[in-house]
Design an enzyme around this catalytic site. Structure first.
Site, PDB file in Angstrom:
ATOM      1  N   CYS A  44      12.708  82.481  54.388  1.00 27.37           N
ATOM      2  CA  CYS A  44      11.629  82.416  55.331  1.00 27.37           C
ATOM      3  C   CYS A  44      11.355  83.756  55.679  1.00 27.37           C
ATOM      4  O   CYS A  44      11.035  85.057  55.785  1.00 27.37           O
ATOM      5  CB  CYS A  44      10.300  81.592  55.441  1.00 27.37           C
ATOM      6  N   CYS A  49       9.337  85.096  53.313  1.00 28.07           N
ATOM      7  CA  CYS A  49       7.396  85.079  53.105  1.00 28.07           C
ATOM      8  C   CYS A  49       7.094  86.776  54.610  1.00 28.07           C
ATOM      9  O   CYS A  49       6.296  87.086  54.250  1.00 28.07           O
ATOM     10  CB  CYS A  49       6.903  83.826  53.664  1.00 28.07           C
ATOM     11  N   LYS A  52       8.493  89.915  54.056  1.00 23.03           N
ATOM     12  CA  LYS A  52       7.475  90.028  52.216  1.00 23.03           C
ATOM     13  C   LYS A  52       5.752  90.457  52.804  1.00 23.03           C
ATOM     14  O   LYS A  52       5.146  91.331  52.400  1.00 23.03           O
ATOM     15  CB  LYS A  52       7.758  89.636  51.571  1.00 23.03           C
ATOM     16  N   TYR A 181       6.216  85.011  40.578  1.00 25.75           N
ATOM     17  CA  TYR A 181       5.673  85.427  41.714  1.00 25.75           C
ATOM     18  C   TYR A 181       6.207  86.407  42.529  1.00 25.75           C
ATOM     19  O   TYR A 181       5.535  87.375  43.279  1.00 25.75           O
ATOM     20  CB  TYR A 181       4.806  84.462  42.397  1.00 25.75           C
ATOM     21  N   GLU A 185       4.475  90.012  43.213  1.00 24.74           N
ATOM     22  CA  GLU A 185       4.848  90.717  44.431  1.00 24.74           C
ATOM     23  C   GLU A 185       5.311  91.858  44.840  1.00 24.74           C
ATOM     24  O   GLU A 185       4.962  93.180  45.335  1.00 24.74           O
ATOM     25  CB  GLU A 185       4.511  89.644  45.628  1.00 24.74           C
ATOM     26  N   HIS A 439     -23.231  83.547  53.200  1.00 27.00           N
ATOM     27  CA  HIS A 439     -24.152  84.597  52.461  1.00 27.00           C
ATOM     28  C   HIS A 439     -24.011  85.709  53.388  1.00 27.00           C
ATOM     29  O   HIS A 439     -24.080  85.635  54.349  1.00 27.00           O
ATOM     30  CB  HIS A 439     -25.241  84.006  52.175  1.00 27.00           C
ATOM     31  N   GLU A 444     -18.600  82.257  48.695  1.00 25.55           N
ATOM     32  CA  GLU A 444     -20.247  81.593  48.620  1.00 25.55           C
ATOM     33  C   GLU A 444     -20.386  80.560  46.692  1.00 25.55           C
ATOM     34  O   GLU A 444     -20.549  80.110  46.722  1.00 25.55           O
ATOM     35  CB  GLU A 444     -21.012  81.845  48.829  1.00 25.55           C
TER      36      GLU A 444
HETATM   37  C1  LIG Z   1      11.221  87.018  48.538  1.00 25.27           C
HETATM   38  C2  LIG Z   1      10.928  85.578  48.537  1.00 25.27           C
HETATM   39  C3  LIG Z   1       8.975  85.815  49.413  1.00 25.27           C
HETATM   40  C4  LIG Z   1       8.863  84.443  49.590  1.00 25.27           C
HETATM   41  N1  LIG Z   1       7.333  84.437  49.771  1.00 25.27           N
HETATM   42  C5  LIG Z   1       7.414  83.003  50.232  1.00 25.27           C
HETATM   43  C6  LIG Z   1       5.766  82.665  50.342  1.00 25.27           C
HETATM   44  O1  LIG Z   1       4.585  83.913  50.456  1.00 25.27           O
HETATM   45  N2  LIG Z   1       5.716  81.228  50.586  1.00 25.27           N
HETATM   46  C7  LIG Z   1       6.291  80.214  50.827  1.00 25.27           C
HETATM   47  O2  LIG Z   1       5.910  79.157  51.482  1.00 25.27           O
HETATM   48  N3  LIG Z   1       7.599  80.625  50.118  1.00 25.27           N
HETATM   49  C8  LIG Z   1       7.485  81.774  49.744  1.00 25.27           C
HETATM   50  N4  LIG Z   1       9.194  82.315  50.008  1.00 25.27           N
HETATM   51  C9  LIG Z   1      10.209  80.194  49.748  1.00 25.27           C
HETATM   52  C10 LIG Z   1      10.628  80.148  51.157  1.00 25.27           C
HETATM   53  O3  LIG Z   1      11.494  81.336  51.942  1.00 25.27           O
HETATM   54  C11 LIG Z   1      11.590  79.106  51.316  1.00 25.27           C
HETATM   55  O4  LIG Z   1      10.804  78.243  50.624  1.00 25.27           O
HETATM   56  C12 LIG Z   1      11.535  78.988  52.404  1.00 25.27           C
HETATM   57  O5  LIG Z   1      12.541  79.350  53.080  1.00 25.27           O
HETATM   58  C13 LIG Z   1      12.892  77.742  52.449  1.00 25.27           C
HETATM   59  O6  LIG Z   1      13.523  77.091  53.367  1.00 25.27           O
HETATM   60  P1  LIG Z   1      14.640  76.043  53.296  1.00 25.27           P
HETATM   61  O7  LIG Z   1      14.551  75.960  54.795  1.00 25.27           O
HETATM   62  O8  LIG Z   1      14.950  75.367  51.418  1.00 25.27           O
HETATM   63  O9  LIG Z   1      15.932  76.754  53.018  1.00 25.27           O
HETATM   64  P2  LIG Z   1      16.292  79.292  54.135  1.00 25.27           P
HETATM   65  O10 LIG Z   1      15.063  79.007  54.079  1.00 25.27           O
HETATM   66  O11 LIG Z   1      16.606  79.906  52.907  1.00 25.27           O
HETATM   67  O12 LIG Z   1      17.526  78.113  54.378  1.00 25.27           O
HETATM   68  C14 LIG Z   1      19.201  77.903  54.185  1.00 25.27           C
HETATM   69  C15 LIG Z   1      19.587  78.506  54.985  1.00 25.27           C
HETATM   70  O13 LIG Z   1      20.910  78.127  55.310  1.00 25.27           O
HETATM   71  C16 LIG Z   1      21.985  78.862  55.565  1.00 25.27           C
HETATM   72  N5  LIG Z   1      22.788  78.115  54.629  1.00 25.27           N
HETATM   73  C17 LIG Z   1      23.386  78.479  53.313  1.00 25.27           C
HETATM   74  N6  LIG Z   1      24.468  77.255  53.370  1.00 25.27           N
HETATM   75  C18 LIG Z   1      25.534  77.402  54.536  1.00 25.27           C
HETATM   76  C19 LIG Z   1      26.338  77.216  55.395  1.00 25.27           C
HETATM   77  N7  LIG Z   1      27.572  76.562  54.204  1.00 25.27           N
HETATM   78  N8  LIG Z   1      26.799  76.832  56.720  1.00 25.27           N
HETATM   79  C20 LIG Z   1      25.829  77.176  57.073  1.00 25.27           C
HETATM   80  N9  LIG Z   1      24.340  77.567  56.788  1.00 25.27           N
HETATM   81  C21 LIG Z   1      24.355  77.731  55.163  1.00 25.27           C
HETATM   82  C22 LIG Z   1      21.113  79.931  55.147  1.00 25.27           C
HETATM   83  O14 LIG Z   1      22.139  81.057  55.388  1.00 25.27           O
HETATM   84  C23 LIG Z   1      20.351  80.582  55.394  1.00 25.27           C
HETATM   85  O15 LIG Z   1      19.616  81.118  56.886  1.00 25.27           O
HETATM   86  C24 LIG Z   1       9.468  83.163  49.361  1.00 25.27           C
HETATM   87  C25 LIG Z   1      10.855  83.343  48.959  1.00 25.27           C
HETATM   88  C26 LIG Z   1      11.491  84.661  48.648  1.00 25.27           C
HETATM   89  C27 LIG Z   1      12.491  85.009  48.202  1.00 25.27           C
END
Ligand SMILES: Cc1cc2nc3c(=O)[nH]c(=O)nc-3n(C[C@H](O)[C@H](O)[C@H](O)COP(=O)(O)OP(=O)(O)OC[C@H]3O[C@@H](n4cnc5c(N)ncnc54)[C@H](O)[C@@H]3O)c2cc1C
Length: 459
Positions: A44, A49, A52, A181, A185, A439, A444
């Site tokens: 994110c 997010c 973006k 999406y 985008e 309004h 609205e």
């Molecule tokens: C281009 C794009 C636009 C998006 N826009 C939106 C939006 O507008 N609104 C919205 O709500 N969501 C949006 N999302 C989705 C949102 O980013 C994800 O749903 C959210 O980040 C998920 O969070 P998470 O904690 O599950 O995983 P992540 O944020 O992906 O975090 C996982 C972390 O784990 C780390 N990791 C992985 N494996 C290991 C390991 N073995 N050891 C240590 N670290 C590790 C990774 O490096 C990463 O930093 C978007 C996603 C993308 C790709």
């Protein structure tokens, strides 16, 4: 007596879900460790997010400049500089990354900038340090990564959303592959900033799973804007040609572009991190299988966020993490809510949607009253823009409860967040009608749609 484990909780992955889980557990007094292999903040903050939305803001200005003419403005000499935008974005992300680190450190969490893999259900191996630590409870929040079209010749010439944020030079022409999406985008971002943009998608209509009226409205808008659509087809190869990339699709049609962005979905990061060895079951699509409290098939290992494939959105990952901490460290079993989650697609104009689509409501057995309106926003009567706004309410015919609200128009994301509160409270159409309008606004219309478009019963 010395504690049995090094940590009460060890979190793998410092994205939206992991950081929130680590922070709240530490604030609740738990001894918390967290490992991140890349940058704090995760998808994110670093490559989703937030960056973006900066690109979305940047790409909206050219249309604003055109619209301003109808309001008496003369805009001359407007020029765009991609490297300045990327530099500004990078500076903000660096600051945010710092905030996220401090959020874990201040309540006493220990950060390991390292890749972590499970050795067994209580042991985590920190790869870079070649060191093992133990924890009573483990939270896997490793998120996901963009899938690449691995079967395709020349796929290494393509980029994904990860690289799109780091391009050194703004492309004059782009092919975006995908119809979800993220693909839409980016198609709007590139098009808005001036690139000749083509969208290649295997289906005949974009945004599968969204309400049909939203999909139709967006598809019309894409055509009006001049984003070229190659539908019902797939990319079959990419080769270097004339200093660009020549994309061939199944029909034999070709497109020459400076960049090809593949946005065909995301894969959960579940392979090669010791999950199977620790006995954690995965679903067919490779996500971690969890129960309603985010507990995996191993009783002390939990998972939240994209890695579980429930609803891949930042606020959902955060919500799941909050419920996890309440359940495990607060003594209050709390199951995250996945219904009535409002969400947006930052196209231009935007999509804001909450609750059931018409099709989903019918599938669940509701007979529905459909209220719809489509209008040209007041702003565009002077700007001259032909763009229309669409709003739709899906109402249960028996109870009058509003089951879904779908908006395609400027500020739809902001509007739908507020509508979500009403839906969460179980608002009826009569209560929408009894609400006095603000309004003149677009919103609205949501409280003044009186004419029922149709009543539809399940088959
Ligand atoms: C281009 C794009 C636009 C998006 N826009 C939106 C939006 O507008 N609104 C919205 O709500 N969501 C949006 N999302 C989705 C949102 O980013 C994800 O749903 C959210 O980040 C998920 O969070 P998470 O904690 O599950 O995983 P992540 O944020 O992906 O975090 C996982 C972390 O784990 C780390 N990791 C992985 N494996 C290991 C390991 N073995 N050891 C240590 N670290 C590790 C990774 O490096 C990463 O930093 C978007 C996603 C993308 C790709």
């Amino acid at each position: 007596m010395a504690p049995r484990y090094d940590f009460d909780l060890f979190v793998i992955g410092a994205g939206s879900g992991g950081v929130r889980g680590a922070r709240l557990a530490a604030e609740a007094g738990a001894r918390v460790g967290i490992a991140e292999k890349d940058r704090f903040g995760g998808t994110c903050v670093i490559r989703g997010c937030i960056p973006k939305k900066f690109l979305v803001y940047a790409s909206a200005f050219p249309e604003e400049f055109v619209d301003a003419v109808g309001y008496g403005w003369t805009i001359e000499g407007a020029r765009f500089d991609w490297p300045s935008l990327i530099q500004g974005k990078d500076e903000v992300l660096k600051r945010l990354e710092g905030h996220y680190r401090r959020a874990v450190e201040v309540p006493g969490g220990t950060i390991f900038d390292d890749r972590a893999v499970l050795r067994d259900k209580h042991t985590i191996h920190l790869v870079g340090r070649d060191r093992d630590v133990t924890a009573e409870t483990i939270l896997v929040a490793t998120g996901g990564a963009p899938s690449r079209n691995s079967g395709i010749e020349g796929q290494e010439l393509c980029i994904t959303s990860d690289e799109a944020f780091e391009l050194k030079k703004f492309p004059d022409s782009v092919v975006v592959v995908g119809g979800g999406y993220i693909a839409l985008e980016f198609a709007h971002i590139f098009h808005g900033l001036g690139a000749a943009t083509t969208l290649v998608y295997r289906g005949n209509k974009v945004l599968r799973g969204f309400d049909e009226d939203l999909r139709n409205a967006l598809q019309v808008s894409l055509q009006q804007k001049g984003i070229r659509l190659a539908l019902d087809t797939i990319m079959t190869s990419c080769v270097k040609a004339e200093g660009k990339i020549l994309v061939t699709v199944r029909s034999g049609e070709t497109f020459l572009a400076d960049q090809v962005l593949i946005a065909i979905g995301r894969n959960p990061t579940t392979r090669g991190i010791g999950l199977e060895e620790a006995g954690v079951k995965l679903t067919e699509r490779g996500h971690i299988e969890v129960d309603r409290y985010s507990r995996s098939s191993v009783e002390n290992i939990y998972a939240v966020g994209d890695v579980t494939g429930r609803l891949e959105l930042t606020p959902v990952a955060i919500h799941e993490a909050m419920c996890f901490v309440k359940t495990v460290f607060g003594g209050v079993p709390s199951a995250p809510e996945h219904e009535l989650v409002a969400t947006a697609v930052f196209t231009r104009p935007e999509i804001g949607t909450v609750g059931l689509s018409e099709a989903k409501a019918l599938e669940r057995g509701h007979t529905v009253d459909i209220y719809k309106t489509s209008f040209r926003p007041l702003k565009h009567t002077l700007s001259g823009r032909q763009e229309r706004t669409m709003m739709k309410l899906v109402v249960d015919a028996k109870t009058d409860k509003v089951l879904g609200c779908h908006i395609f128009g400027p500020e739809a994301a902001e509007m739908v967040q507020l509508v979500a509160i009403a839906l969460k409270m179980g608002a009826t159409k009569a209560q929408f009608d009894a609400t006095v309008a603000v309004h003149p606004t677009m919103a609205e219309e949501l409280v003044t749609i009186r004419d029922k478009h149709a009543t539809v019963a399940p088959d």
